[in-house]
Structure formats: structure tokens, C-alpha cells
Scaffold this active site. Structure first.
Site, PDB file in Angstrom:
ATOM      1  N   HIS A 118      -4.176   3.431   6.070  1.00 52.03           N
ATOM      2  CA  HIS A 118      -5.018   2.289   5.726  1.00 52.03           C
ATOM      3  C   HIS A 118      -6.487   2.681   5.610  1.00 52.03           C
ATOM      4  O   HIS A 118      -7.259   2.019   4.915  1.00 52.03           O
ATOM      5  CB  HIS A 118      -4.866   1.181   6.767  1.00 52.03           C
ATOM      6  CG  HIS A 118      -3.514   0.548   6.766  1.00 52.03           C
ATOM      7  ND1 HIS A 118      -2.467   1.039   7.514  1.00 52.03           N
ATOM      8  CD2 HIS A 118      -3.030  -0.528   6.102  1.00 52.03           C
ATOM      9  CE1 HIS A 118      -1.403   0.285   7.319  1.00 52.03           C
ATOM     10  NE2 HIS A 118      -1.717  -0.672   6.471  1.00 52.03           N
ATOM     11  N   HIS A 131       0.199  -6.222  -3.668  1.00 49.00           N
ATOM     12  CA  HIS A 131       0.036  -5.012  -2.860  1.00 49.00           C
ATOM     13  C   HIS A 131       1.381  -4.541  -2.329  1.00 49.00           C
ATOM     14  O   HIS A 131       1.764  -3.386  -2.514  1.00 49.00           O
ATOM     15  CB  HIS A 131      -0.918  -5.295  -1.699  1.00 49.00           C
ATOM     16  CG  HIS A 131      -1.049  -4.166  -0.725  1.00 49.00           C
ATOM     17  ND1 HIS A 131      -2.189  -3.402  -0.623  1.00 49.00           N
ATOM     18  CD2 HIS A 131      -0.186  -3.664   0.202  1.00 49.00           C
ATOM     19  CE1 HIS A 131      -2.019  -2.487   0.305  1.00 49.00           C
ATOM     20  NE2 HIS A 131      -0.807  -2.626   0.832  1.00 49.00           N
ATOM     21  N   GLU A 132       2.095  -5.436  -1.671  1.00 50.95           N
ATOM     22  CA  GLU A 132       3.338  -5.018  -1.026  1.00 50.95           C
ATOM     23  C   GLU A 132       4.410  -4.625  -2.034  1.00 50.95           C
ATOM     24  O   GLU A 132       5.117  -3.633  -1.863  1.00 50.95           O
ATOM     25  CB  GLU A 132       3.844  -6.128  -0.100  1.00 50.95           C
ATOM     26  CG  GLU A 132       2.874  -6.542   0.999  1.00 50.95           C
ATOM     27  CD  GLU A 132       2.507  -5.419   1.958  1.00 50.95           C
ATOM     28  OE1 GLU A 132       3.146  -4.354   1.906  1.00 50.95           O
ATOM     29  OE2 GLU A 132       1.585  -5.596   2.751  1.00 50.95           O
ATOM     30  N   HIS A 159       4.142  -1.183  -3.350  1.00 54.32           N
ATOM     31  CA  HIS A 159       4.768  -0.136  -2.542  1.00 54.32           C
ATOM     32  C   HIS A 159       6.169   0.160  -3.070  1.00 54.32           C
ATOM     33  O   HIS A 159       6.632   1.297  -3.045  1.00 54.32           O
ATOM     34  CB  HIS A 159       4.853  -0.568  -1.079  1.00 54.32           C
ATOM     35  CG  HIS A 159       3.583  -0.404  -0.304  1.00 54.32           C
ATOM     36  ND1 HIS A 159       2.933   0.807  -0.186  1.00 54.32           N
ATOM     37  CD2 HIS A 159       2.859  -1.299   0.402  1.00 54.32           C
ATOM     38  CE1 HIS A 159       1.850   0.648   0.567  1.00 54.32           C
ATOM     39  NE2 HIS A 159       1.782  -0.618   0.935  1.00 54.32           N
ATOM     40  N   GLU A 192      -1.072   3.907   0.081  1.00 54.02           N
ATOM     41  CA  GLU A 192      -1.719   2.651   0.470  1.00 54.02           C
ATOM     42  C   GLU A 192      -2.794   2.266  -0.546  1.00 54.02           C
ATOM     43  O   GLU A 192      -2.923   1.092  -0.916  1.00 54.02           O
ATOM     44  CB  GLU A 192      -2.333   2.785   1.863  1.00 54.02           C
ATOM     45  CG  GLU A 192      -2.907   1.522   2.432  1.00 54.02           C
ATOM     46  CD  GLU A 192      -1.871   0.456   2.743  1.00 54.02           C
ATOM     47  OE1 GLU A 192      -2.273  -0.700   2.951  1.00 54.02           O
ATOM     48  OE2 GLU A 192      -0.662   0.773   2.765  1.00 54.02           O
TER      49      GLU A 192
END
Length: 793
Positions: A487, A399-400, A403, A423
């Protein structure tokens, strides 16, 4: 979870199923082969779609009907076109392509009709197997960075009119590049904004820089200030605040550090890359772009920390008592994410430069979060509650780090709907990496936070099949989506992707039960995870830009589906139908997507204009027909534009029919024509007011049958819908083009809307003629429209 970036492929395999077995494991990945072993032949493309009007209802228990399941099996089996897959570029080839794009930048700018003071700076380049080269550019104006000026230009062999993806179609130009508000004032606003957001230990990162802000469409000279600090939970903050350089008004704010709550701590016994350096081994992975893992020793340091080393190349023991355990999970997550992007899309590293992003573990004390930072281009993990639950599980890493992929491609601004897409993209990619890894210690799923009890009740943090189950996220798009925290607005993207991959209704995937509803209560079949992730990645990297919203994302994914499967394919229409299932756009019915037009209002004797819009998957395109239009109005069959001057008052219910070569779809709506004439003349037609545009908007009003001059007490009634009325200047313009009077000057009012009646001495002008209401929005960000206005004699 979030990111630190600032602000527009791949062939697949089959196998996403409702039963057991990883859809990625069904055909093994082989490093070095691009886009997961593209098939030598392409399955026949489906040209028929399941019309929404005839869509089978789910069965009584919520499971898909036989027809829906049959459609799903066809769609999962669809193979993308070989020519649409990405060709992996080595770092040297990518650098050469970027240099070439820089050399041709001036010619590209001229071809796109950009102004003399605008320049294009290449940021990224992607090449398809058919020879198409997609170049992503950032833009400058008079040497100033243009935030929101980014665009993607495809160069297809033989294509003289490429479709360019851009954040704004408006002209990027400002009257002056000289700021009237000093940099110190912008810095003060930024610091105050950070403190109001709950950020502590704030400090401005250098002097504000002058930029042109174009994310909202119109170009505005602005200051961009960066404030570094620490949020209430201990997360670093890199807040960017954009203020109007003429008025000092805040235009936007967005944080470049993206944080999130993780899923767990263990991946079980896994392989990690290391190198020997003298008498020790270092946790550096030469097969993963030399990704290295560092230990911050529970400090909040902004440095890299100490490189994790070991004497025997056996790392960790699976418990938090051994500090290497968290490092193992972080290194594993980084490698699996690296491999996923490489093997699926030919992407060599997060930035596409062959370099693996590095990781930092043991950040802070009892820090229950993990975050990605563009500043260091690195991943950072806290140790969780009681420093006993490191947030280093696989999909946190994916996920991170995704980004980071977003930041170097679409660079979606982390606010508004683009923030939700940013997101959501990380959740989508994290799910895909989980299925790719197929680790039995972390069963692949479409939930977030299922392995750590963040909520204290054993429930996940987020659900992709029905986001609202977390109590705050959205299942479907609404007009309020843009105002939500990313989010929660990400729920629309997550729900769309789950439905696109797996379909609606009840089912089990990898032993996990799901039950996904749709906005219109009609089923969607799903096209399989492989095909869905190909569509999303291609849309992200080739067609989304920094200001993409959900409507734009629908367009981007439809274009990606057209590239991969053909515009007339069943997959293409399913992508459109799936967006409709989350309340973005319309479903295809007989190969046409056509929303019912909103109710319209016009006035006798006043010019009226309205465009109906529909789309089709057919190569023949669309033509339009109309019945029962108000007398005096006509429809352009090619464009769908209705224009004219209504001749008589009354209520009408026109029907518009959109036609392809072999199908048609009709929509009926209401159109009310009100009287106008005698003592008062009215124009109720809505006219959008362009944001921060000196040209403004004009609404005409034709006055006839009035002898002599206008009175000295002419009544001008104005109804304007706008979110910041102080931005507006309102003028009454006479039939000869002169401004009779400024009705309202810009002021400091932050209230909404203008509903006023002004008395004007217009006795020097003849009454008959075309009068105009001119409305100019002098500051950026807030928008609106002229709702109605009238003259009373």
C-alpha cells in the site's frame, strides 16, 4: 487496498485537461466499438524531445511554464498507431486461441531454449490489430508448477526474434524433485507464519504442494502451503507460504485476499441492470456479463449469500436504512468497471471470458474494508464504522476488481516491488474508471478515500500527485521500496502515473487542485489520461510478469509506448523522463538516457570488467567511446563492455561517450587502481553471487613474481556482502583447478556478510598462477556479491 491472486492496445481519445470537463466525456463511449473509437488517421508522431538539460523550470508559483504546457498539449494530442490497438476476442475466439497455443506450446518451448522437462501452459492471449498475437504462458518443470516461470511471447508477422517478457532469465532446473523436508514441516512453518502475522482461526487448505520457486531468479524445489484464516480487522486471509523443500527455510509469503478502505457510499441516482424472475426482479445485469449482487446479511460467510431481489425494480432509497442502497452502489461500480475495460480495451469481463464477477454486500459487522478474492472471483464490501457507511463507492469497486485483471494477466506477486505495482495498478485503474464514469456525485480525482473520513481529519487516504502527503507512502523509488507494505510502495507507481497523465506542478483537474513535485526538480509535461492509461494497460497485460519490479516496469511501459506511438516519438521519451521524475532510471538528453556509472575499483595485474549501459530512442542505436581509462583497459564500442588488466596504480576519471547517428552524451566517473603484488595480491572487483545456483561465482586472482611454492600459512582475506551468510559455501581454488580448502561451509547463521581472514596450508602448490575464490549460495532468496578478496604470502 488489495487482491486475492497468486503468483508478464487500445487506441485512445484526447482530452485530459487541466481545466474542467472529463477527459473521457470529451468523446462518448459506444458499447461494441473497441478501444474507444480508434481514429481513422494517426496524427504525426513527434520525433523531437525536450532534453532534460534544457528543460524549462517551473514558474515561480509552481505552475507549468509555457514551454512545458506547450509540450503537454502536443503529447495529449498524440494518437496511438491503429495497429497497436487490441482486437476484442469473443469468449469462443479466446478459447480457440488458447487451444491453439497449447498445441504449439512444445514448439514454442524448444524455440525459447527451454529444457526437456519444461512445459508451457497458455494462460491468456491478446491480439493486436496488426496481427501480433501475445500469448502469456505459465510453466511447469517435471510436472511441477514453476512460480515465477511465467512469460509472454509475442508473435509478430515477419518477426523472427521476438522480445520475450519473463520473470526470470535463469535456467529453470533443480537437481532433484524429491523433497528432504516433509510436507508436514512446511505446513507447520506456514501456520506459524500466519499466526505471527496476526491471522486468527487459521487452518491449512489441504496438503502443501511441491513447486519450483523461481521468483528470485534461481530455481529452488519448494513447498507452497496455503493457510486460510481471519485477520485482526475481520478480513479473510488466504496466505501462501513458500518454503525450501531441502532446508525448510521460508522463501516467501503473500496473501491472495487483497483488502482496502473505500471512498464513500453514494453514486446518486443511477441505472442498474436487473432481470425478472417470476414475481420479483433480481439484481443481475445481463449487459455486464450477468454480474449479480448478493447480501451476506452481516455475516462472515464464505458463500455468496442471498441474491438481492425487489418487487418493483426500483432499488434502494439512497440511505443506509435501506439495505438495497449498498447493493445499488456495488452493482453500479461493477457495471462501470466492466464497461471501462470493454470499451477501452475490448476486454470482455475481468477474466476476459465474458463473465461478470459477482459482488457481495453487508459483509461482517462494522467491517471497515472491501476486498477482492480470486478464490471466488468476487467483490466483497463491509458496512463501515457503525454499519452506517458501506464501502461501495465507485473507485473501491474499480480498484478491487482491477486486482482481478492483474491476477489473470501479469499476476504480480503481492510482496516486494511487484506488490507495490499490483496495488498501484488498482489505484491507477480506479482513477481511470472514475473519469470514464464522470459521475457528478463522485467527481473524478487522483486521490483515494476522499469521501470517507478514514483519518478523522477530512483528508484522503492516499494522494497520487504527492503520495507522501499521507505520511507513509513514497513519492520516489529508494533501495528500501521493496521492503515496504504494498500500500505504501505503490506510491511510486501512483506518482509516476499521475505525472505521466497530468504533468508536474500546480494545476486543477475537474476542480480539484494538485501540486506534484519531481525527484530531480525538473518538470514533466504529461501525455494526458487517455494516452497514459493506454500505456499502462498495455505494459501490464503484455510485458509485465509476476516478478516485475520498478526498473522492469520502466522497460515495460517504454516498450508499450514504442508500440503505441513509435520508439522515436516524444511520448516514448516522456515516459522515460517521467520514470526519472520518480527516481527510476535516467531522463533522455539528446535522445539518450545514460546514468553516470558508479565509482569503480580495480587492482594492478588483476582482470577487470565493467559494462556501461545507456538507451536511446533513435533507430540508429548506440556506440561508445572512452577517454582516460586506466592503462590496460579497453572499451568495446558496440557493447559498452570495458575489460582488461590494469597496468599501474592511480586515480582516474574516465569519460564515456554514448553516440547515436546525430547526437551524443558523455558521463565521467572515477576509477581507482590499487597496487597488487609483492607480499599481497588483491582483487577488489565486485562479483555477483547467483542465488541458489550450484555453479556459484568465481573471482580470479593472478599471482606473479613469487618463486617456489605458496607458504603453509597463506592468509586469505575475504569480504563478502550478503544478507544471510549461512547460505554461503566458500572455497579457495588453486591454479590447477583443485579446491585447496573449503574456507566456510553453509551453516545456520542468519547474520549478514562475511569479513574473515583464513590461514591455509598451500605449500603443495606453486605460488604463481591464477587462484580463485569460489562462493556458492546453496539456498534461495537472500543474495549478495564478492566485494573483495586478497592473498597475503
Amino acid at each position: 487496498m488489495t487482491n486475492t491472486s497468486r503468483t508478464t492496445t487500445g487506441s485512445t481519445t484526447n482530452g485530459a485537461s487541466t481545466g474542467g470537463g472529463s477527459p473521457y466525456a470529451s468523446r462518448p463511449f459506444r458499447p461494441g466499438r473497441i478501444a474507444v473509437l480508434a481514429a481513422a488517421t494517426v496524427a504525426a508522431l513527434f520525433v523531437s524531445a525536450l532534453p532534460a538539460s534544457a528543460a524549462p523550470a517551473p514558474t515561480g508559483d509552481g505552475s507549468p511554464s509555457a514551454a512545458t504546457e506547450a509540450a503537454r498539449q502536443r503529447l495529449v494530442a498524440a494518437e496511438p498507431r491503429p495497429g497497436a490497438r487490441s482486437v476484442g476476442l469473443s469468449p469462443a475466439q479466446r478459447a480457440k486461441s488458447l487451444r491453439t497455443a497449447a498445441g504449439t506450446g512444445p514448439a514454442t518451448a524448444r524455440a525459447l531454449g527451454l529444457g526437456d522437462q519444461e512445459k508451457l501452459l497458455p494462460k491468456d492471449v491478446v491480439k493486436d490489430a496488426d496481427g501480433t498475437v501475445h500469448t502469456r504462458y505459465e510453466r511447469t518443470y517435471a510436472g511441477l508448477p514453476v512460480l515465477g516461470g511465467d512469460l509472454v511471447v509475442p508473435a509478430r508477422p515477419g518477426d523472427r526474434t521476438p522480445t520475450v517478457s519473463r520473470t526470470t532469465d535463469a535456467s529453470v532446473a533443480v537437481p532433484t524433485t524429491t523433497a528432504t523436508v516433509p510436507a508436514a514441516a512446511a505446513r507447520k512453518t506456514a501456520l506459524a507464519t500466519a499466526k505471527a502475522d496476526g491471522t486468527t482461526e487459521t487452518a491449512a487448505d489441504g496438503a502443501p504442494r511441491r513447486v519450483v520457486w523461481a521468483e528470485d531468479g534461481a530455481a529452488t524445489l519448494a513447498w507452497e502451503s496455503v493457510v486460510n484464516g481471519v485477520r485482526e480487522d475481520g478480513t479473510p486471509s488466504e496466505l501462501h507460504v513458500v518454503t525450501d523443500a531441502r532446508s525448510g527455510k521460508k522463501l516467501a509469503e503473500f496473501d491472495r485476499v487483497h483488502t482496502g478502505v473505500g471512498h464513500g457510499q453514494f453514486n446518486g441516482k443511477v441505472q442498474v441492470g436487473s432481470v425478472r424472475n417470476g414475481d420479483v426482479f433480481e439484481l443481475t445485469d445481463p449487459q455486464g456479463g450477468n454480474h449479480s449482487t448478493y447480501d451476506l446479511d452481516n455475516t462472515n460467510s464464505s458463500g455468496s449469500g442471498a441474491l438481492v431481489t425487489d418487487a418493483d425494480d426500483v432499488w434502494g432509497d439512497g440511505t443506509v436504512a435501506d439495505r438495497q442502497t449498498a447493493a445499488v452502489d456495488a452493482a453500479y461500480g461493477a457495471r462501470k468497471t466492466y464497461d471501462f475495460y470493454h470499451d477501452r480495451f475490448g476486454r470482455d469481463g475481468i477474466a476476459g471470458d465474458g463473465i461478470g464477477a459477482y459482488s457481495r454486500v453487508h459483509y461482517g459487522t462494522q467491517y471497515v474494508n472491501a476486498f477482492w478474492s480470486d478464490a471466488c472471483f468476487c467483490m466483497t464490501y463491509g458496512d463501515g464504522a457503525g454499519d452506517a457507511n458501506p464501502l461501495t463507492e465507485l473507485d473501491v469497486a474499480a480498484h478491487e476488481m482491477s486486482h482481478g485483471v492483474t491476477s489473470v494477466t501479469a499476476d504480480l506477486i503481492y510482496s516486494g516491488e511487484s506488490g507495490g505495482l499490483n496495488e498501484g495498478t488498482s489505484d491507477i485503474m480506479a482513477a481511470a474508471v472514475e473519469f470514464f464514469a464522470d459521475n457528478p456525485s463522485d467527481v473524478p480525482d487522483y486521490t483515494v478515500g476522499e469521501l470517507i473520513d478514514i483519518n478523522g481529519d477530512g483528508t484522503p487516504l492516499r494522494y497520487m500527485d504527492q503520495p507522501s502527503k499521507d505520511g507513509v507512502s513514497q513519492d520516489y523509488w529508494t533501495p528500501g521500496t521493496a521492503s515496504l507494505d504494498p500500500h505504501y510502495s505503490s506510491g511510486v507507481a501512483n506518482h509516476f502515473f499521475y505525472l505521466l497523465a497530468e504533468g508536474s506542478g500546480t494545476k486543477s483537474v475537474e476542480g480539484v487542485a494538485y501540486d506534484s513535485p519531481t525527484y530531480d526538480d525538473l518538470p514533466v509535461p504529461g501525455i494526458g489520461l487517455h494516452n497514459a492509461i493506454n500505456v499502462w494497460y498495455r505494459a501490464l497485460t503484455l510485458y509485465m510478469t509476476s516478478g516485475t519490479d520498478y526498473a522492469d516496469a520502466r522497460t515495460a511501459t517504454l516498450q508499450a509506448a514504442a508500440d503505441l506511438f513509435g520508439r522515436s516519438s516524444e511520448v516514448y521519451e516522456t515516459v522515460g523522463d517521467t520514470w526519472a521524475a520518480v527516481n527510476v532510471g535516467e531522463r533522455f538528453v539528446d535522445h539518450i538516457a545514460f546514468a553516470t556509472p558508479a565509482a569503480q575499483e580495480a587492482a594492478v595485474g588483476q582482470p577487470a570488467s565493467f559494462r556501461v549501459t545507456a538507451t536511446t530512442s533513435r533507430a540508429s542505436g548506440l556506440t561508445y567511446e572512452a577517454t582516460d581509462l586506466p592503462a590496460g583497459l579497453t572499451l568495446d564500442a558496440a557493447t559498452g563492455l570495458i575489460t582488461g588488466i590494469p597496468e599501474e596504480a592511480g586515480a582516474h576519471t574516465p569519460t564515456i561517450t554514448a553516440r547515436t547517428a546525430d547526437s551524443s552524451l558523455s558521463r565521467t566517473f572515477s576509477w581507482t587502481v590499487i597496487p597488487s603484488g609483492g607480499d599481497f595480491f588483491v582483487n577488489p572487483g565486485n562479483v555477483p553471487i547467483p542465488d541458489a545456483d550450484p555453479a556459484g561465482a568465481e573471482s580470479p586472482l593472478i599471482v606473479t613474481g613469487r618463486d617456489g611454492n605458496a607458504p603453509s600459512d597463506l592468509q586469505v582475506t575475504v569480504d563478502i556482502v550478503h544478507t544471510w551468510r549461512g547460505d554461503l559455501a566458500i572455497d579457495l581454488v588453486g591454479p590447477d583447478g583443485t579446491v585447496v580448502r573449503r574456507l566456510k561451509a553453509p551453516d545456520s547463521s542468519s547474520a549478514d556478510d562475511v569479513h574473515e581472514t583464513y590461514t591455509v596450508d598451500a605449500s603443495a602448490l606453486p605460488a604463481d598462477g591464477t587462484w580463485k575464490l569460489r562462493v556458492t549460495d546453496v539456498y534461495a532468496r537472500d543474495t549478495g556479491y564478492i566485494d573483495s578478496w586478497k592473498l597475503t604470502f
